[in-house]
Motif scaffolding. Structure first.
Motif, PDB file in Angstrom:
ATOM      1  N   TYR A 262      14.563 -11.334  38.338  1.00  0.00           N
ATOM      2  CA  TYR A 262      15.311 -12.057  39.560  1.00  0.00           C
ATOM      3  C   TYR A 262      14.251 -12.195  40.563  1.00  0.00           C
ATOM      4  N   THR A 263      14.298 -13.345  41.131  1.00  0.00           N
ATOM      5  CA  THR A 263      13.582 -13.518  42.378  1.00  0.00           C
ATOM      6  C   THR A 263      14.410 -14.362  43.456  1.00  0.00           C
ATOM      7  N   SER A 264      13.912 -14.319  44.581  1.00  0.00           N
ATOM      8  CA  SER A 264      14.515 -15.058  45.661  1.00  0.00           C
ATOM      9  C   SER A 264      14.439 -16.586  45.839  1.00  0.00           C
ATOM     10  N   ILE A 309       6.442 -10.259  38.596  1.00  0.00           N
ATOM     11  CA  ILE A 309       5.946 -10.895  37.785  1.00  0.00           C
ATOM     12  C   ILE A 309       4.609 -10.515  37.513  1.00  0.00           C
ATOM     13  N   THR A 310       3.660 -10.037  38.411  1.00  0.00           N
ATOM     14  CA  THR A 310       2.549  -9.835  38.151  1.00  0.00           C
ATOM     15  C   THR A 310       1.954  -8.478  37.351  1.00  0.00           C
ATOM     16  N   GLY A 311       3.142  -7.722  37.667  1.00  0.00           N
ATOM     17  CA  GLY A 311       2.929  -6.464  36.651  1.00  0.00           C
ATOM     18  C   GLY A 311       3.394  -7.089  35.053  1.00  0.00           C
ATOM     19  N   GLY A 383      -9.799  -9.961  41.841  1.00  0.00           N
ATOM     20  CA  GLY A 383      -8.639 -10.662  41.865  1.00  0.00           C
ATOM     21  C   GLY A 383      -7.880 -10.590  42.942  1.00  0.00           C
ATOM     22  N   THR A 384      -7.017 -11.657  43.596  1.00  0.00           N
ATOM     23  CA  THR A 384      -6.091 -11.516  44.664  1.00  0.00           C
ATOM     24  C   THR A 384      -4.885 -12.527  44.249  1.00  0.00           C
ATOM     25  N   VAL A 385      -3.604 -12.152  44.450  1.00  0.00           N
ATOM     26  CA  VAL A 385      -2.511 -12.864  44.299  1.00  0.00           C
ATOM     27  C   VAL A 385      -1.318 -12.417  45.239  1.00  0.00           C
ATOM     28  N   GLY A 386      -0.625 -13.386  45.384  1.00  0.00           N
ATOM     29  CA  GLY A 386       1.015 -13.257  45.901  1.00  0.00           C
ATOM     30  C   GLY A 386       1.146 -13.854  47.371  1.00  0.00           C
ATOM     31  N   GLU A 387      -0.180 -14.159  48.088  1.00  0.00           N
ATOM     32  CA  GLU A 387       0.034 -14.528  49.420  1.00  0.00           C
ATOM     33  C   GLU A 387      -1.266 -14.970  49.721  1.00  0.00           C
ATOM     34  N   PRO A 388      -1.328 -15.846  50.544  1.00  0.00           N
ATOM     35  CA  PRO A 388      -2.741 -16.497  51.097  1.00  0.00           C
ATOM     36  C   PRO A 388      -3.448 -15.447  51.608  1.00  0.00           C
ATOM     37  N   ILE A 389      -4.881 -15.364  51.251  1.00  0.00           N
ATOM     38  CA  ILE A 389      -5.774 -14.476  51.725  1.00  0.00           C
ATOM     39  C   ILE A 389      -6.659 -14.883  53.051  1.00  0.00           C
ATOM     40  N   VAL A 409     -11.305 -14.089  42.439  1.00  0.00           N
ATOM     41  CA  VAL A 409     -10.485 -14.963  41.960  1.00  0.00           C
ATOM     42  C   VAL A 409      -9.124 -15.004  42.520  1.00  0.00           C
ATOM     43  N   ASP A 410      -8.861 -16.002  43.443  1.00  0.00           N
ATOM     44  CA  ASP A 410      -7.657 -16.054  44.071  1.00  0.00           C
ATOM     45  C   ASP A 410      -6.567 -17.066  43.533  1.00  0.00           C
ATOM     46  N   THR A 411      -5.847 -16.321  42.962  1.00  0.00           N
ATOM     47  CA  THR A 411      -5.003 -16.911  41.754  1.00  0.00           C
ATOM     48  C   THR A 411      -3.656 -17.068  42.519  1.00  0.00           C
ATOM     49  N   TRP A 412      -3.137 -18.410  42.371  1.00  0.00           N
ATOM     50  CA  TRP A 412      -2.099 -19.061  42.992  1.00  0.00           C
ATOM     51  C   TRP A 412      -1.116 -19.124  41.693  1.00  0.00           C
ATOM     52  N   TRP A 413       0.023 -18.488  41.916  1.00  0.00           N
ATOM     53  CA  TRP A 413       1.153 -18.514  40.666  1.00  0.00           C
ATOM     54  C   TRP A 413       2.410 -17.977  41.286  1.00  0.00           C
ATOM     55  N   GLN A 414       3.347 -17.973  40.476  1.00  0.00           N
ATOM     56  CA  GLN A 414       4.835 -17.622  40.832  1.00  0.00           C
ATOM     57  C   GLN A 414       5.525 -16.959  39.697  1.00  0.00           C
ATOM     58  N   THR A 415       6.596 -16.319  40.001  1.00  0.00           N
ATOM     59  CA  THR A 415       7.407 -15.698  39.059  1.00  0.00           C
ATOM     60  C   THR A 415       7.994 -16.829  37.877  1.00  0.00           C
ATOM     61  N   GLU A 416       8.281 -18.016  38.560  1.00  0.00           N
ATOM     62  CA  GLU A 416       8.568 -19.210  37.666  1.00  0.00           C
ATOM     63  C   GLU A 416       7.399 -19.756  36.921  1.00  0.00           C
ATOM     64  N   THR A 417       5.979 -19.629  37.128  1.00  0.00           N
ATOM     65  CA  THR A 417       5.052 -20.279  36.250  1.00  0.00           C
ATOM     66  C   THR A 417       4.653 -19.337  35.089  1.00  0.00           C
ATOM     67  N   GLY A 517       1.168 -22.097  52.020  1.00  0.00           N
ATOM     68  CA  GLY A 517       2.496 -21.030  52.221  1.00  0.00           C
ATOM     69  C   GLY A 517       3.754 -21.890  51.962  1.00  0.00           C
ATOM     70  N   ARG A 518       4.607 -21.021  52.071  1.00  0.00           N
ATOM     71  CA  ARG A 518       5.902 -21.826  51.438  1.00  0.00           C
ATOM     72  C   ARG A 518       6.507 -22.600  52.576  1.00  0.00           C
ATOM     73  N   VAL A 519       6.997 -23.821  52.300  1.00  0.00           N
ATOM     74  CA  VAL A 519       7.410 -24.678  53.151  1.00  0.00           C
ATOM     75  C   VAL A 519       9.171 -24.542  53.099  1.00  0.00           C
TER      76      VAL A 519
HETATM   77  O1  PRX Z   1       4.118 -18.630  48.227  1.00  0.00           O
HETATM   78  C1  PRX Z   1       3.251 -18.337  47.119  1.00  0.00           C
HETATM   79  C2  PRX Z   1       2.827 -17.121  46.864  1.00  0.00           C
HETATM   80  O2  PRX Z   1       3.703 -16.255  46.378  1.00  0.00           O
HETATM   81  C3  PRX Z   1       4.804 -16.976  45.879  1.00  0.00           C
HETATM   82  C4  PRX Z   1       5.403 -16.655  44.653  1.00  0.00           C
HETATM   83  O3  PRX Z   1       5.831 -15.381  44.756  1.00  0.00           O
HETATM   84  P1  PRX Z   1       6.474 -14.533  43.328  1.00  0.00           P
HETATM   85  O4  PRX Z   1       7.194 -15.457  42.400  1.00  0.00           O
HETATM   86  O5  PRX Z   1       6.932 -13.214  43.811  1.00  0.00           O
HETATM   87  O6  PRX Z   1       4.939 -14.255  42.582  1.00  0.00           O
HETATM   88  C5  PRX Z   1       4.009 -13.600  43.320  1.00  0.00           C
HETATM   89  C6  PRX Z   1       3.130 -13.044  42.205  1.00  0.00           C
HETATM   90  C7  PRX Z   1       2.542 -14.503  41.396  1.00  0.00           C
HETATM   91  C8  PRX Z   1       4.210 -18.379  45.872  1.00  0.00           C
HETATM   92  O7  PRX Z   1       5.176 -19.419  45.795  1.00  0.00           O
HETATM   93  N1  PRX Z   1       1.299 -16.903  46.321  1.00  0.00           N
HETATM   94  C9  PRX Z   1       1.416 -16.308  45.162  1.00  0.00           C
HETATM   95  N2  PRX Z   1       0.089 -16.496  45.003  1.00  0.00           N
HETATM   96  C10 PRX Z   1      -0.744 -16.794  46.158  1.00  0.00           C
HETATM   97  C11 PRX Z   1       0.482 -17.355  46.851  1.00  0.00           C
HETATM   98  N3  PRX Z   1      -0.080 -17.813  48.109  1.00  0.00           N
HETATM   99  C12 PRX Z   1      -1.120 -17.854  48.499  1.00  0.00           C
HETATM  100  N4  PRX Z   1      -2.244 -17.678  47.592  1.00  0.00           N
HETATM  101  C13 PRX Z   1      -1.913 -17.397  46.371  1.00  0.00           C
HETATM  102  N5  PRX Z   1      -2.980 -17.091  45.678  1.00  0.00           N
END
Ligand code: PRX
Length: 649
Positions: A262-264, A309-311, A383-389, A409-417, A517-519
């Protein structure tokens, strides 16, 4: 020179043996995917997955956006993560566990196999769990959480993990939505030297009457006294010993669901993101090999919680599918002191360290030079994940933690991906601070206008993925329409709806992607994703509240913090509005939803049609001057009144 302009080339020694050793190798792969998308994925699916029955089609787009991958193929994810490694890795450590109090356990692949088989038998024999049943996990970070995930995968049950920081109310909602048959939990765990309790949260959730739940399986971790409901509660530690240690795995279809998480979203209640087995595990494994470059005796440490999801992907499924050693940590990297994480890297010779920008900022703040006190020479990739660094945090990570020799590695991804989408490759990509760089091979990321026009260099646009990919979300559990609307409703390319992530992004002159970031109305607090609508709904439940609006406010450590504007009903006065609202948020969602700022205001800025102007509220929260035209508001004077309230607070 500003940090943004700096470029750091891969360490040549590292690049020599890297899975993707150069940008030429990257482009070779990416061009192959562009020219023959299905052929690209077929090659990897054939090489990486232990198919029990071969698939007949790589990608079925006939019912878009309900894409199917590797149709009619059969596999089992627990086989992919465990059984197939037993021939040559039986004695290798699969899970290296360190408890909050420093207790360490090495669990080999052979031991993991026995424990997962036993747990699978327990679920079948004691609870009658069968393929397709939903199992909720409300677990601390202990190996049994991983056993439970893999046991579900083995018998075809669908797990849904609820992060241990969510409240009883939030847990209940998730159990109900999934109609889970059982809940697996623990008496508690240790955190920052103290026991914390989980079972009582499950009790409270179930007391409200959750009809689908037939039983609760309780793992003992800290032996705290807990309430016990005879007939409903089952003792894992007693029951597990008698279970046979072989449980044949189910042959699962490629598209059978593996888990819900579940995610928001920007509207309504949290959504159960549904992932399926084959595509997910393929990409989890491939990204471990490409982005983290795991090999040989590497010890991989991802500090996330399995509730996110990262876990899922980078503590359990990815590392185990790749046959590596995954470090699982019960505690927090800053306890008992700022050196804990670095001591663990030293003690366990960690080779890849993966964490969130918030944690990096906290560790930096607690001890600028702390990493220098430890031998961190084993590290290869950070590695970093979850928010802009932000570039300063990035530079500290690079120079002090990585000693200027590790790729970040600044990894961008999401629960959905399901797995990484945009990220540097440690042996190939010249990296820039704060920049996620390029889409991984096979991933087609574009920055678009809603009509599909690509944005020019320097212009922020919608971050879209224009082709389906194997590890993508399949649907929202029980709500396929919401799936379509949430992800395929905002951008169209060549007449076809494309996946829109909810994030903005921008390209620079070198083609590098930076995430802005989120729009949408989703905020990110310490890497925890929350919908403002969900927080507002919780606040509205209070009988004294007439109206509420929630926005994010930039925060130096947490990335964003929660800012709540409330209008109380006539005749209601509340001298301690912040505590009052935060208590409510803790009960309805969990402590992670507590607000840093709660202010009572006489009204909200609305258009004449009644729409709340959140942009104005965001500007006020930031302390910025209001540049928007406010003359069209229903009551323009309200803005001044809110600003003066915000100043007082
Ligand atoms: O806004 C992006 C941010 O985290 C959101 C996804 O959140 P969640 O589904 O909880 O998954 C987090 C772990 C994968 C994205 O829509 N986000 C994730 N990685 C990055 C990021 N924002 C900036 N840089 C990142 N590397």
């Amino acid at each position: 020179m500003s940090h943004k302009k700096q470029i750091f080339n891969p360490n040549p020694e590292f690049a020599k043996n890297a899975a993707i050793p150069s940008m030429d190798a990257y482009w070779e792969l990416q061009n192959r995917a562009i020219e023959d998308y299905e052929g690209f994925w077929k090659g990897f699916a054939d090489e990486k997955i232990d198919w029990l029955t071969p698939y007949d089609k790589v990608l079925d787009e006939s019912n878009a956006p309900f894409y199917k991958w590797f149709t009619n193929g059969k596999l089992n994810v627990s086989n992919q993560c465990i059984d197939r490694h037993l021939a040559d890795k039986a004695d290798k450590t699969a899970i290296l566990f360190e408890g909050d109090r420093g207790d360490v356990e090495h669990i080999t692949y052979a031991q993991l196999s026995r424990r997962v088989n036993k747990m699978a038998n327990l679920l079948k024999n004691e609870f009658g769990i069968i393929k397709g049943d939903r199992v909720v996990l409300y677990m601390p970070m202990i190996p049994e959480a991983a056993y439970a995930m893999l046991a579900c995968a083995r018998i075809g049950a669908i797990h849904s993990i609820v992060f241990g920081g969510f409240s009883a109310e939030a847990l209940k909602d998730r159990i109900e939505d999934a109609k889970a048959k059982i809940v697996i939990t623990a008496d508690g765990a240790y955190r920052k030297g103290k026991p914390y309790m989980l079972k009582q949260v499950v009790d409270t959730a179930l007391e409200q009457g959750v009809g689908s739940v037939e039983g609760v399986l309780v793992v003992k971790r800290n032996n705290e006294e807990i309430n016990w409901v005879d007939g409903r509660d089952h003792n894992y530690n007693e029951l597990i010993t008698a279970q046979p240690d072989v449980c044949p795995f189910e042959e699962m279809d490629s598209e059978d669901p593996l888990f819900l998480l579940y995610t928001s979203g920007s509207t309504g209640k949290p959504k159960g993101v549904q992932h399926s087995g084959a595509g997910y595990i393929l990409w989890a494994q491939m990204t471990m090999e490409w982005v983290f470059d795991v090999k040989g005796e590497d010890v991989f440490w991802c500090t996330a919680d399995i509730g996110w999801i990262t876990g899922h992907t980078y503590i359990v499924y990815g590392p185990l599918a790749a046959g590596t050693t995954t470090l699982m940590f019960e505690g927090v990297p800053t306890y008992p002191d700022a050196g804990r994480a670095w001591k663990m890297v030293q003690d366990h010779k960690v080779t890849q360290f993966y964490t969130a920008p918030t944690a990096i900022r906290v560790l930096h703040k607690m001890g600028e030079d702390e990493p220098k006190k430890y031998d961190l020479s084993s590290l290869k990739v950070l590695g970093t994940v979850g928010e802009p660094i932000d570039p300063p945090a990035w530079m500290w990570y690079y120079e002090v933690v990585g000693n200027s020799k590790c790729a970040i590695v600044d990894t961008w991804w999401q629960t959905e991906t399901g797995g990484h989408m945009i990220s540097p490759l440690p042996g190939a990509t010249p990296i820039k601070p704060g920049c996620a760089t390029f889409a991984l091979p096979g991933i087609m990321a574009e920055i678009l206008d809603p009509d599909g026009t690509p944005k020019e260099v320097g212009e922020t646009g919608l971050l879209c993925i224009t082709k389906p990919w194997p590890s993508m979300i399949r649907t929202i559990w029980g709500d396929p329409e919401r799936y379509k609307k949430s992800y395929f409703g905002d951008a169209v390319k060549e007449g076809k709806a494309v996946y829109f992530s909810g994030d903005g992004a921008v390209l620079d002159e070198d083609g590098y992607i930076t995430i802005t970031g989120r729009v949408d109305d989703v905020i990110n607090v310490s890497g925890h994703r929350m919908g403002t609508a969900e927080i507002e709904a919780a606040v509205k439940d209070d009988p004294s509240v007439a109206e509420v609006a929630v926005v994010g406010k930039p925060h130096p450590i947490k990335g964003e913090s929660i800012f709540v504007y409330v209008v109380l009903k006539e005749g209601h006065i509340n001298a301690d509005i912040k505590n009052h609202i935060n208590q409510l948020l803790a009960e309805e969602i969990g402590n992670i939803a507590k607000a840093d700022h709660v202010i009572e205001v006489p009204g909200l800025p609305k258009t004449r049609s009644g729409k709340i102007m959140r942009r104005i509220l965001r500007s006020i929260a930031k302390g910025e001057a209001i540049t928007q035209d406010i003359s069209t508001l229903e009551d323009p004077s309200i803005v001044e009144a809110i600003i003066s309230k915000a100043r007082e607070a």
